[in-house]
Design a protein around this motif. Structure first.
Motif, PDB file in Angstrom:
ATOM      1  N   LEU A   1      66.690  19.174 -65.641  1.00 12.41           N
ATOM      2  CA  LEU A   1      66.012  19.559 -64.405  1.00 12.41           C
ATOM      3  C   LEU A   1      65.645  21.023 -64.477  1.00 12.41           C
ATOM      4  O   LEU A   1      66.497  21.865 -64.770  1.00 12.41           O
ATOM      5  CB  LEU A   1      66.930  19.320 -63.194  1.00 12.41           C
ATOM      6  N   ASN A   2      64.379  21.345 -64.220  1.00  5.98           N
ATOM      7  CA  ASN A   2      63.950  22.723 -64.022  1.00  5.98           C
ATOM      8  C   ASN A   2      63.820  22.955 -62.518  1.00  5.98           C
ATOM      9  O   ASN A   2      63.107  22.203 -61.833  1.00  5.98           O
ATOM     10  CB  ASN A   2      62.608  22.989 -64.698  1.00  5.98           C
ATOM     11  N   THR A   3      64.475  23.980 -61.992  1.00  9.15           N
ATOM     12  CA  THR A   3      64.556  24.164 -60.545  1.00  9.15           C
ATOM     13  C   THR A   3      64.626  25.639 -60.185  1.00  9.15           C
ATOM     14  O   THR A   3      65.014  26.470 -61.009  1.00  9.15           O
ATOM     15  CB  THR A   3      65.802  23.429 -60.000  1.00  9.15           C
ATOM     16  N   VAL A   4      64.282  25.954 -58.938  1.00 11.13           N
ATOM     17  CA  VAL A   4      64.467  27.315 -58.432  1.00 11.13           C
ATOM     18  C   VAL A   4      65.866  27.492 -57.850  1.00 11.13           C
ATOM     19  O   VAL A   4      66.240  28.598 -57.456  1.00 11.13           O
ATOM     20  CB  VAL A   4      63.398  27.694 -57.381  1.00 11.13           C
ATOM     21  N   GLY A   5      66.637  26.417 -57.760  1.00 13.10           N
ATOM     22  CA  GLY A   5      68.041  26.540 -57.399  1.00 13.10           C
ATOM     23  C   GLY A   5      68.367  26.479 -55.922  1.00 13.10           C
ATOM     24  O   GLY A   5      69.478  26.832 -55.518  1.00 13.10           O
TER      25      GLY A   5
ATOM     26  N   ILE B   1      77.738  20.459 -66.153  1.00 16.34           N
ATOM     27  CA  ILE B   1      76.352  20.343 -66.622  1.00 16.34           C
ATOM     28  C   ILE B   1      76.020  21.585 -67.447  1.00 16.34           C
ATOM     29  O   ILE B   1      76.303  22.710 -67.016  1.00 16.34           O
ATOM     30  CB  ILE B   1      75.363  20.245 -65.445  1.00 16.34           C
ATOM     31  N   LYS B   2      75.430  21.397 -68.613  1.00 16.22           N
ATOM     32  CA  LYS B   2      74.947  22.536 -69.374  1.00 16.22           C
ATOM     33  C   LYS B   2      73.917  23.262 -68.515  1.00 16.22           C
ATOM     34  O   LYS B   2      72.947  22.659 -68.042  1.00 16.22           O
ATOM     35  CB  LYS B   2      74.313  22.081 -70.687  1.00 16.22           C
ATOM     36  N   THR B   3      74.130  24.550 -68.294  1.00 12.20           N
ATOM     37  CA  THR B   3      73.318  25.289 -67.332  1.00 12.20           C
ATOM     38  C   THR B   3      72.671  26.492 -67.995  1.00 12.20           C
ATOM     39  O   THR B   3      73.304  27.216 -68.760  1.00 12.20           O
ATOM     40  CB  THR B   3      74.188  25.747 -66.143  1.00 12.20           C
ATOM     41  N   ARG B   4      71.399  26.682 -67.689  1.00 13.86           N
ATOM     42  CA  ARG B   4      70.638  27.785 -68.263  1.00 13.86           C
ATOM     43  C   ARG B   4      70.007  28.600 -67.142  1.00 13.86           C
ATOM     44  O   ARG B   4      69.340  28.050 -66.260  1.00 13.86           O
ATOM     45  CB  ARG B   4      69.548  27.250 -69.198  1.00 13.86           C
ATOM     46  N   VAL B   5      70.241  29.885 -67.148  1.00 13.80           N
ATOM     47  CA  VAL B   5      69.592  30.817 -66.238  1.00 13.80           C
ATOM     48  C   VAL B   5      68.340  31.343 -66.939  1.00 13.80           C
ATOM     49  O   VAL B   5      68.405  31.767 -68.100  1.00 13.80           O
ATOM     50  CB  VAL B   5      70.534  31.977 -65.882  1.00 13.80           C
ATOM     51  N   THR B   6      67.203  31.324 -66.243  1.00 11.25           N
ATOM     52  CA  THR B   6      65.970  31.800 -66.867  1.00 11.25           C
ATOM     53  C   THR B   6      65.350  32.924 -66.037  1.00 11.25           C
ATOM     54  O   THR B   6      65.609  33.060 -64.843  1.00 11.25           O
ATOM     55  CB  THR B   6      64.936  30.667 -67.041  1.00 11.25           C
ATOM     56  N   ALA B   7      64.522  33.700 -66.725  1.00 10.55           N
ATOM     57  CA  ALA B   7      63.783  34.776 -66.075  1.00 10.55           C
ATOM     58  C   ALA B   7      62.438  34.937 -66.757  1.00 10.55           C
ATOM     59  O   ALA B   7      62.332  34.822 -67.979  1.00 10.55           O
ATOM     60  CB  ALA B   7      64.559  36.088 -66.146  1.00 10.55           C
TER      61      ALA B   7
ATOM     62  N   CYS C   1      76.792  24.002 -60.746  1.00  8.62           N
ATOM     63  CA  CYS C   1      76.347  23.171 -61.875  1.00  8.62           C
ATOM     64  C   CYS C   1      77.244  23.404 -63.095  1.00  8.62           C
ATOM     65  O   CYS C   1      77.625  22.447 -63.778  1.00  8.62           O
ATOM     66  CB  CYS C   1      74.889  23.472 -62.209  1.00  8.62           C
ATOM     67  N   VAL C   2      77.572  24.657 -63.357  1.00  6.85           N
ATOM     68  CA  VAL C   2      78.484  24.972 -64.462  1.00  6.85           C
ATOM     69  C   VAL C   2      79.829  24.287 -64.223  1.00  6.85           C
ATOM     70  O   VAL C   2      80.390  23.639 -65.115  1.00  6.85           O
ATOM     71  CB  VAL C   2      78.663  26.494 -64.610  1.00  6.85           C
TER      72      VAL C   2
ATOM     73  N   ALA D   1      75.286  15.720 -61.916  1.00  9.82           N
ATOM     74  CA  ALA D   1      76.126  15.575 -63.115  1.00  9.82           C
ATOM     75  C   ALA D   1      76.241  14.129 -63.566  1.00  9.82           C
ATOM     76  O   ALA D   1      76.627  13.867 -64.709  1.00  9.82           O
ATOM     77  CB  ALA D   1      77.516  16.151 -62.849  1.00  9.82           C
ATOM     78  N   ARG D   2      75.885  13.182 -62.711  1.00 13.66           N
ATOM     79  CA  ARG D   2      75.965  11.767 -63.088  1.00 13.66           C
ATOM     80  C   ARG D   2      74.929  11.397 -64.148  1.00 13.66           C
ATOM     81  O   ARG D   2      75.110  10.429 -64.875  1.00 13.66           O
ATOM     82  CB  ARG D   2      75.785  10.876 -61.862  1.00 13.66           C
ATOM     83  N   TYR D   3      73.836  12.177 -64.219  1.00 14.09           N
ATOM     84  CA  TYR D   3      72.785  11.793 -65.161  1.00 14.09           C
ATOM     85  C   TYR D   3      72.144  12.957 -65.915  1.00 14.09           C
ATOM     86  O   TYR D   3      71.553  12.749 -66.979  1.00 14.09           O
ATOM     87  CB  TYR D   3      71.686  10.985 -64.443  1.00 14.09           C
ATOM     88  N   LEU D   4      72.237  14.169 -65.422  1.00 17.88           N
ATOM     89  CA  LEU D   4      71.584  15.284 -66.107  1.00 17.88           C
ATOM     90  C   LEU D   4      72.442  15.834 -67.242  1.00 17.88           C
ATOM     91  O   LEU D   4      73.657  15.960 -67.112  1.00 17.88           O
ATOM     92  CB  LEU D   4      71.299  16.422 -65.124  1.00 17.88           C
ATOM     93  N   ASP D   5      71.787  16.161 -68.346  1.00 16.97           N
ATOM     94  CA  ASP D   5      72.450  16.871 -69.439  1.00 16.97           C
ATOM     95  C   ASP D   5      72.343  18.376 -69.260  1.00 16.97           C
ATOM     96  O   ASP D   5      73.208  19.126 -69.723  1.00 16.97           O
ATOM     97  CB  ASP D   5      71.823  16.475 -70.781  1.00 16.97           C
ATOM     98  N   GLU D   6      71.279  18.826 -68.604  1.00 13.04           N
ATOM     99  CA  GLU D   6      71.058  20.263 -68.466  1.00 13.04           C
ATOM    100  C   GLU D   6      70.308  20.573 -67.181  1.00 13.04           C
ATOM    101  O   GLU D   6      69.441  19.799 -66.752  1.00 13.04           O
ATOM    102  CB  GLU D   6      70.276  20.809 -69.663  1.00 13.04           C
ATOM    103  N   VAL D   7      70.641  21.705 -66.584  1.00 12.99           N
ATOM    104  CA  VAL D   7      69.902  22.253 -65.451  1.00 12.99           C
ATOM    105  C   VAL D   7      69.427  23.643 -65.845  1.00 12.99           C
ATOM    106  O   VAL D   7      70.209  24.469 -66.328  1.00 12.99           O
ATOM    107  CB  VAL D   7      70.771  22.332 -64.184  1.00 12.99           C
ATOM    108  N   SER D   8      68.149  23.905 -65.647  1.00 12.02           N
ATOM    109  CA  SER D   8      67.571  25.213 -65.931  1.00 12.02           C
ATOM    110  C   SER D   8      67.157  25.839 -64.600  1.00 12.02           C
ATOM    111  O   SER D   8      66.306  25.294 -63.891  1.00 12.02           O
ATOM    112  CB  SER D   8      66.361  25.068 -66.858  1.00 12.02           C
ATOM    113  N   VAL D   9      67.807  26.948 -64.250  1.00 10.10           N
ATOM    114  CA  VAL D   9      67.596  27.564 -62.938  1.00 10.10           C
ATOM    115  C   VAL D   9      66.772  28.844 -63.089  1.00 10.10           C
ATOM    116  O   VAL D   9      67.162  29.774 -63.800  1.00 10.10           O
ATOM    117  CB  VAL D   9      68.938  27.882 -62.247  1.00 10.10           C
TER     118      VAL D   9
END
Length: 202
Positions: free
Chosen positions: A101-105, A168-174, A163-164, A120-128
């Motif tokens: 999931l790519n999201t603004v959080g 869920i594997k979580t990625r912070v982006t900028a 999410c962490v 967490a039931r289905y996502l492998d990663e969340v990118s915030v």
């Protein structure tokens, strides 16, 4: 266009609604077109059954795609029920396909509850897409709707941390903007156990 392709990913465009109007967003400049794909949803938003019907032919034979990503020109978390139905279907029938999931959080504020356990039931990663470690700059960059102005920055960080905690594997982006202290945001990501990624400006 509800499903579009990019690299080895299938991207699911669930809605054009968004709680923010980011300064760097290109959807209006590009008139909702991404690489010749029109991502404007002119009629009713797609149902879970419609999305699954579009996805299934593309997933045969298996192995062609690395991941499916909930990401379009809108905030997919507005369609949490549809996203969850599609995600659980893919997890059951295509278990080797990574789901992101790519999201603004702002999902917790949208729904008024902690949604990380459901994700967490289905996502492998969340990118915030946090983009900054400074609350005032977050407002300037994201230009959120009035409902999200007061508590939005804190809510995005809490969502990321939840999410962490949910595993869920979580990625912070900028976005790579000269006025943003990327080191500060990278330090925050490391502190909470998330990865960090800098996105180029488009």
């Amino acid at each position: 266009m509800n499903v579009y392709e990019e690299g080895r990913g299938l991207y699911l465009n669930l809605t054009n609604r968004c709680p923010v109007s980011c300064r760097f967003c290109v959807k209006k400049e590009w008139d909702y077109v991404f690489k010749d794909e029109d991502l404007r949803i002119a009629g009713p938003e797609p149902t879970a059954d419609e999305l699954i019907a579009e996805l299934e032919p593309r997933l045969k034979p298996p192995g062609r795609w690395h991941e499916a990503v909930f990401c379009g020109f809108g905030e997919c978390v507005y369609r949490l029920d549809v996203m969850s139905s599609v995600g659980l279907h893919l997890k059951l029938h295509h278990p080797k396909l990574r789901l992101r999931l790519n999201t603004v959080g702002l999902g917790d504020m949208i729904w008024g509850r902690d949604i990380a356990p459901e994700l967490a039931r289905y996502l492998d990663e969340v990118s915030v897409s946090l983009n900054t470690a400074e609350p005032a700059q977050w407002l300037e960059l994201h230009r959120p709707a009035e409902k999200f102005r007061k508590e939005g920055f804190a809510a995005t960080r809490l969502f990321t941390e939840r999410c962490v905690a949910a595993g869920i594997k979580t990625r912070v982006t900028a976005v790579d903007l000269p006025e943003v202290d990327l080191d500060a945001l990278a330090a925050y990501a490391k502190k909470i156990g998330a990865n960090f990624f800098v996105r180029p400006t488009l």
